[in-house]
Design an enzyme around this catalytic site. Sequence first.
Site, PDB file in Angstrom:
ATOM      1  N   PHE A  31       0.817  -1.214   0.000  1.00 29.38           N
ATOM      2  CA  PHE A  31       0.000   0.000   0.000  1.00 29.38           C
ATOM      3  C   PHE A  31       0.848   1.260   0.000  1.00 29.38           C
ATOM      4  O   PHE A  31       0.429   2.300   0.483  1.00 29.38           O
ATOM      5  CB  PHE A  31      -0.973  -0.016   1.189  1.00 29.38           C
ATOM      6  CG  PHE A  31      -1.656  -1.343   1.374  1.00 29.38           C
ATOM      7  CD1 PHE A  31      -2.620  -1.753   0.472  1.00 29.38           C
ATOM      8  CD2 PHE A  31      -1.299  -2.204   2.404  1.00 29.38           C
ATOM      9  CE1 PHE A  31      -3.240  -2.983   0.604  1.00 29.38           C
ATOM     10  CE2 PHE A  31      -1.902  -3.442   2.538  1.00 29.38           C
ATOM     11  CZ  PHE A  31      -2.872  -3.833   1.639  1.00 29.38           C
ATOM     12  N   ILE A  76       1.594  -6.819  -5.584  1.00 34.78           N
ATOM     13  CA  ILE A  76       1.440  -6.665  -4.137  1.00 34.78           C
ATOM     14  C   ILE A  76       0.034  -7.068  -3.698  1.00 34.78           C
ATOM     15  O   ILE A  76      -0.456  -6.642  -2.670  1.00 34.78           O
ATOM     16  CB  ILE A  76       1.762  -5.217  -3.699  1.00 34.78           C
ATOM     17  CG1 ILE A  76       0.852  -4.206  -4.398  1.00 34.78           C
ATOM     18  CG2 ILE A  76       3.213  -4.887  -4.011  1.00 34.78           C
ATOM     19  CD1 ILE A  76       1.025  -2.774  -3.889  1.00 34.78           C
ATOM     20  N   GLY A  77      -0.567  -7.910  -4.533  1.00 35.92           N
ATOM     21  CA  GLY A  77      -1.930  -8.347  -4.241  1.00 35.92           C
ATOM     22  C   GLY A  77      -2.879  -7.746  -5.258  1.00 35.92           C
ATOM     23  O   GLY A  77      -4.082  -7.983  -5.255  1.00 35.92           O
ATOM     24  N   ARG A  89     -11.080   0.358 -19.294  1.00 34.13           N
ATOM     25  CA  ARG A  89     -11.354  -1.039 -19.594  1.00 34.13           C
ATOM     26  C   ARG A  89     -11.006  -1.902 -18.380  1.00 34.13           C
ATOM     27  O   ARG A  89      -9.935  -1.763 -17.793  1.00 34.13           O
ATOM     28  CB  ARG A  89     -10.478  -1.442 -20.756  1.00 34.13           C
ATOM     29  CG  ARG A  89     -10.799  -2.784 -21.324  1.00 34.13           C
ATOM     30  CD  ARG A  89      -9.989  -2.937 -22.575  1.00 34.13           C
ATOM     31  NE  ARG A  89     -10.288  -4.151 -23.289  1.00 34.13           N
ATOM     32  CZ  ARG A  89      -9.532  -4.580 -24.279  1.00 34.13           C
ATOM     33  NH1 ARG A  89      -8.461  -3.887 -24.641  1.00 34.13           N
ATOM     34  NH2 ARG A  89      -9.838  -5.688 -24.902  1.00 34.13           N
ATOM     35  N   LEU A  97      -9.847  -5.207 -17.069  1.00 29.72           N
ATOM     36  CA  LEU A  97      -9.138  -6.341 -17.657  1.00 29.72           C
ATOM     37  C   LEU A  97      -9.611  -7.664 -17.084  1.00 29.72           C
ATOM     38  O   LEU A  97      -9.681  -8.662 -17.784  1.00 29.72           O
ATOM     39  CB  LEU A  97      -7.630  -6.186 -17.422  1.00 29.72           C
ATOM     40  CG  LEU A  97      -7.033  -4.888 -17.988  1.00 29.72           C
ATOM     41  CD1 LEU A  97      -5.582  -4.734 -17.568  1.00 29.72           C
ATOM     42  CD2 LEU A  97      -7.157  -4.871 -19.510  1.00 29.72           C
ATOM     43  N   PRO A 148     -12.624  -8.638 -14.326  1.00 34.62           N
ATOM     44  CA  PRO A 148     -13.648  -8.182 -13.380  1.00 34.62           C
ATOM     45  C   PRO A 148     -13.502  -8.799 -11.986  1.00 34.62           C
ATOM     46  O   PRO A 148     -13.883  -8.185 -11.006  1.00 34.62           O
ATOM     47  CB  PRO A 148     -14.960  -8.627 -14.021  1.00 34.62           C
ATOM     48  CG  PRO A 148     -14.646  -8.888 -15.449  1.00 34.62           C
ATOM     49  CD  PRO A 148     -13.189  -9.213 -15.546  1.00 34.62           C
ATOM     50  N   LYS A 149     -12.948  -9.999 -11.924  1.00 38.21           N
ATOM     51  CA  LYS A 149     -12.835 -10.671 -10.632  1.00 38.21           C
ATOM     52  C   LYS A 149     -11.801  -9.983  -9.745  1.00 38.21           C
ATOM     53  O   LYS A 149     -12.101  -9.573  -8.624  1.00 38.21           O
ATOM     54  CB  LYS A 149     -12.427 -12.132 -10.893  1.00 38.21           C
ATOM     55  CG  LYS A 149     -12.796 -13.101  -9.808  1.00 38.21           C
ATOM     56  CD  LYS A 149     -12.289 -14.506 -10.190  1.00 38.21           C
ATOM     57  CE  LYS A 149     -12.839 -15.560  -9.272  1.00 38.21           C
ATOM     58  NZ  LYS A 149     -14.198 -15.995  -9.603  1.00 38.21           N
ATOM     59  N   GLN A 179     -10.050  -5.388  -5.916  1.00 35.41           N
ATOM     60  CA  GLN A 179      -9.314  -4.145  -5.687  1.00 35.41           C
ATOM     61  C   GLN A 179     -10.237  -3.081  -5.102  1.00 35.41           C
ATOM     62  O   GLN A 179      -9.868  -2.343  -4.199  1.00 35.41           O
ATOM     63  CB  GLN A 179      -8.757  -3.609  -7.021  1.00 35.41           C
ATOM     64  CG  GLN A 179      -7.566  -4.367  -7.520  1.00 35.41           C
ATOM     65  CD  GLN A 179      -6.307  -3.823  -6.875  1.00 35.41           C
ATOM     66  OE1 GLN A 179      -5.936  -4.220  -5.787  1.00 35.41           O
ATOM     67  NE2 GLN A 179      -5.652  -2.904  -7.541  1.00 35.41           N
ATOM     68  N   GLU A 202      -6.285   2.643  -6.514  1.00 31.11           N
ATOM     69  CA  GLU A 202      -6.583   3.776  -5.644  1.00 31.11           C
ATOM     70  C   GLU A 202      -8.013   4.302  -5.770  1.00 31.11           C
ATOM     71  O   GLU A 202      -8.562   4.809  -4.806  1.00 31.11           O
ATOM     72  CB  GLU A 202      -5.625   4.951  -5.894  1.00 31.11           C
ATOM     73  CG  GLU A 202      -4.392   4.656  -6.696  1.00 31.11           C
ATOM     74  CD  GLU A 202      -3.234   4.071  -5.883  1.00 31.11           C
ATOM     75  OE1 GLU A 202      -2.640   3.099  -6.376  1.00 31.11           O
ATOM     76  OE2 GLU A 202      -2.935   4.542  -4.797  1.00 31.11           O
TER      77      GLU A 202
END
Lengths: 740, 329, 166
Positions: free
Chosen positions: A242, A467-468, A630, A632, A634-635, A640, A707
């Site tokens: 983060f 980083i996840g 866009r 890339l 959706p999951k 995020q 973000e």
Amino acid sequence: MATDFIGKPSKRVDGLKKVTGQARYAGEFEVPELTHGVVINSSIARGKIKSIDSSKALQLEGVLQVFTHENRPKLAWFDKSYSDMDSPPGSPFRPLYNEKVQFNMQPIALVVAETPELAQYAATQVKVEYETEPHETNFDSQLKSAYVPEEFNSTPPPEPWGESEEQFKKAAIQLKEEYFHPSQHHNPMEMHASTVHWEGDGRITVYDKIQGALNSQKYLMGVFGLAKEEVRVLSPFVGGAFGSGLRPQYQLFMATMAALELKRSVRVMLSRTQMFSFGHRPKTLQRFSIGASAEGKLQSIIHETYAETSKFEDFQEDVVIWPAVLYKCDNVKLSHQLVGLDEYTPLDVRAPGGTTGIFALECAMDEVAYKAGLDPLEFRKKNYSEMDQTKKVPFSSKELMECYRQGAEKFGWQNRKQEPRSMREGHQLVGWGMAQGAWEANQKPANAKAILSVDGKLKVSSATADIGTGTYTIMTQIAADTLGLPLEDVSFKLGDSSLPEAPLEGGSATASSVGSAVKAVCQKIQEQLLELVKKQGNTDFAGKEVEELDFKDGQMSLKDQPATAVSITELMAQNKEDQLQAEISAEPAKEEQKKWGRYSHSATFVEVKVDEELGTIKVTRVVSAIAGGRILNPKTARSQILGGVVWGIGMAMEEYSVMDNQYGRFINHNLAEYHVPVNADVQEIDVIFVEEKDDVVNPIGAKGLGEIGIVSVAPAIANAVFHATGKRVRALPITLDKTM
Amino acid sequence: MRSFSYTRAQDVKKAVSEVSSHEDAKFIAGGTNLLDLMKYDIMKPRHLVDITRLEMKSIEETEGGGLRLDALVSNADTAYHPLVEERYPLLSHAILAGATAQLRNKATDGGNLLQRTRCYYFYDTTTLCNKREPGTGCSAITGYNRNHAILGHSQHCIATHPSDMAVALAALEATIQVSGPEGERSIPIADFHRLPGDKPEKDTNLAENEIVTAIELPKKGFARHYTYLKNRDRASFAFALVSVAAALELDGDTIQEARIALGGVAHKPWRKPEAEALLQGKEVSREHFQQVADAYLEGAEGFQYNEFKIELARRSIVRALMQAAKTDQ
Amino acid sequence: MEKNTIAPISKEKVTLTINGKEQQLEVEVWTSLLDLLREQLHLTGTKKGCDHGQCGACTILLDGKRINSCLSLAVMHDGADITTIEGIANGEELHPVQQAFIEHDAFQCGYCTSGQICSTIGLLNEGKAKTLDDIRDLMSGNICRCGAYSNIIKVVQEALERSRTA
Ligand SMILES: Cc1cc2nc3c(=O)[nH]c(=O)nc-3n(C[C@H](O)[C@H](O)[C@H](O)COP(=O)(O)OP(=O)(O)OC[C@H]3O[C@@H](n4cnc5c(N)ncnc54)[C@H](O)[C@@H]3O)c2cc1C
Ligand code: SF4
Ligand code: FES
Ligand code: FES
């Protein structure tokens, strides 16, 4: 087999490793004859170390060394050598440099021992004496000495335009308020760690927790005078960061120093307490003067920010640009000043500046909306901006209106009553609030390499990080999609300083920057394949360009002429090509991009329930509508945003690094007293991605999502709390004592 | 953590003699508080006596119709024990409001009573703290004191006791069975924890080398009308800012007996029997509950960052009693 | 005055069954189960996020119950049966909970994941979670800073459903 992966929900390619415990993080690499270092931190905020007595610690069998400023090896001299890819202007902190103490919890010694327990024990046996000098850590009392930094490390606030002061005075509606949020620490779940493998011949391999392996490598080369070949940095998995991993933290210095001196492998893992000893989100005081017409049209915005920084570096973030990005207004004045304190330099934390500025802005605008008697959403529509006023350019795309529409509909906003305290359920006051947000959609130069072998396996790499955020997965999807290969045949490598250069993993720019590079490098391979087929004399393809081709299902064909399909692997085999290779550097189309304001946008709708007597707040419902270009995957994209919402909840109601001014020290330095959201704090969250096409931001059209999910959450909660209780809480966190 | 020696005790007698015969020795049960503090270099025992193998792991009915909880029963097993759930649901709820499922699986009932304060300064060895190092001063009085006391504090210490379980036990008037070099005795919960006075280093009236063997619950469990209300800074996994264990015995709308214990407000679970007595024979009403709340908070004194607790405690008492009066399970 | 605290640490022999394998180990008495797993046995799937019981990353199953391995001395658990994340799958075959974590994208950085998975299985063993609020509360001992809670909850709900119908 379908090989169009972009835009499809795809499971994480590193998922298996993560659910079986096989993913290794910086402090987990097994290297032979490993020793363990424990850092000792100062207990004063300012002064000098008079003496450090390590004799008792050194008596313990198995303790190898106690490093201090007195016995440390020779180090680089110039500031430049200590600066890293993310250093703000100033003089970077140098661990163990001399006897000076510049902030509390400053690392002042390293104990190295054969086991971690022994190193911990030995650390308790080191006696330090100080000569204390008075420290200044009190933000409020230092506010008077705020200054405008000579150099800004991000964009300086845009020059004022119009006549903000005069227009404010004339405005029918005037709001003049102060907003505050405290320091907050990143606290990723993984504590910072470095494992330095002493290879025996002077070379070291370093496993570091970092958001860009190259940054650690550069730093080590500078500080220890190592050649590029002598230090390789790896960080295949990062347990959250983060922003905490944007700059190399001191465990890297310590472990490397000890390894080079002792000629042994060394691991240093910071403790949770020590996670409060370096960068944090700087607290800010933000003053708003906003003028509007009686109908609620904005006439003047004055936004002043005061933010803390250290006494040795001028850290600054984009706090004040947001009024100019989000609202249309002809008279605007923005300023950003710093307050120097005896503490460590602040550091970017998820959506740096945006989270901070948009919190205050969106709370203030809610207040103006109320003064104008307007529904908060109507107010925002009324003052909708079609132009990025920071640069006076139009937006490359801005589907914020659609976010409003879809978000409001999903939330049921039309049923809202404007009056505060107008909805209740038993003891609970119910409040609905909203806020909007934006985040820059940047693309930075990035490199990538691709190798396609004759067995159909594609290997792509770039020295970026995951980083996840899903970098592994997304890059694999882009590569597989571009070359029309099954996901299982594509692997993406990152987190290694020996790979093609990539920017730091931050600011939501990875999907855009590295993604563009990955796409471009795969297009290079496409070209090579086209060459091969032409060389074979395949007349279907004669005179054709790659743009005219389809790559799917392991085959290459002319668009809309499936009959022309040739198998990629067969093509390579026929041409006796074991592998095709390409490496490229993807540069943003700067000139074109400069003509546009490039941002992702969000609208967040929140329901809170506040216990009327006890003040306890529950965020019962959140709808986050995102225009992020866009999508890339959706999951992972949804994840995020969910994460951003959870962070927003933490920021709004819980997170608070308490500076004790008696000691000049953050005092709640653990996860029991620095509260981050737990499972029970999180209820219903809906994420909506509105459709948004943008071919300016970068060739893939994705804006990045790390973000944008957080920025408008805290103000939406604060506004919902107002709607529920009639109380404006202008200082975060909104704890029960402020609402009871 | 510092170096220590370790022995595993096989029975209570041996445990006591082990702990008595070593300098700076401590019992260790679940370890969830002691190890935490040892790692922070706050507690520095030189010998640990592991009591987890002692035969003190059952929950049995007593002759007087009460329940005996052995000291080594885990917090989780206590909270979920059918007899506790049925007869002392207040205790169940209080335990489950504390810590986490993982911690409660490990934490023992004895250890829970003996856990130490969560004062920020007690937890930071670079600061001054009378409880950690007697005579050095109290940083909290002039520092950040959000989780500190508003009742019964002294100029030497304003720390609170963090246990949720103990608050319920105080309301239920449990007794603590202990065994020591001098033999066995039982201590009413009200006398178990103490106020800081000029000896904040002493949390309880347990004598040196005494071991807690069990907690005895009297027959009366207030299983019909009770509430454990915990206010905290997040919805779970946080210590109480103010908690209330409320228990009522009602005859229709008339209060036969009321018990109120507060957590998070003092160095021990806070009871004020003379204030509770105000409710005796009274009707259930908000007004009466407000009166008793006022009486409870009489003389309360807050500090810069915890002043709000006085009003919060008042409102929490009223809410808890209202809820208790309504619950009918 | 501080007493002379310099003393060597003693070692003890313990027998532990870890992921089905019984092992005789010699441990220093100050070694936590967590450090034993991570540093000595190189079972680094169990994570350290605080070392003080504040995060749940170190959650393992001790005799079937979820506990924080950071606040447990290895020496105190002689004879115990321990399951770590490395022992959850049945060979190559993932445990349904592991599979569901992938399906629901119930993690991001993955650092809390081992703890979340062990905790979920612990929760199922306990059988106390009835409502959605129960689940949220009983999973609150595992902090996920990436904020994957909503997805984690789906995994747990699904697992509970499965165990009810099974
Ligand atoms: C992050 C975190 C959050 C927590 N949140 C809460 C909360 O919200 N509410 C709450 O109530 N608690 C909370 N706890 C505290 C937890 O409940 C205690 O740590 C636990 O109950 C202690 O029990 P134990 O058996 O592990 O004690 P140990 O750590 O083994 O022992 C604690 C002390 O008691 C002594 N001792 C233990 N057993 C005996 C005995 N039988 N006789 C004499 N002395 C004995 C030990 O010597 C030691 O000094 C939390 C703990 C942590 C780490
Ligand atoms: S309140 Fe008590 S525990 Fe806290 S600093 Fe003061 S003396 Fe120490
Ligand atoms: S590492 Fe054990 S709870 Fe955090
Ligand atoms: S997945 Fe990163 S902390 Fe949970």
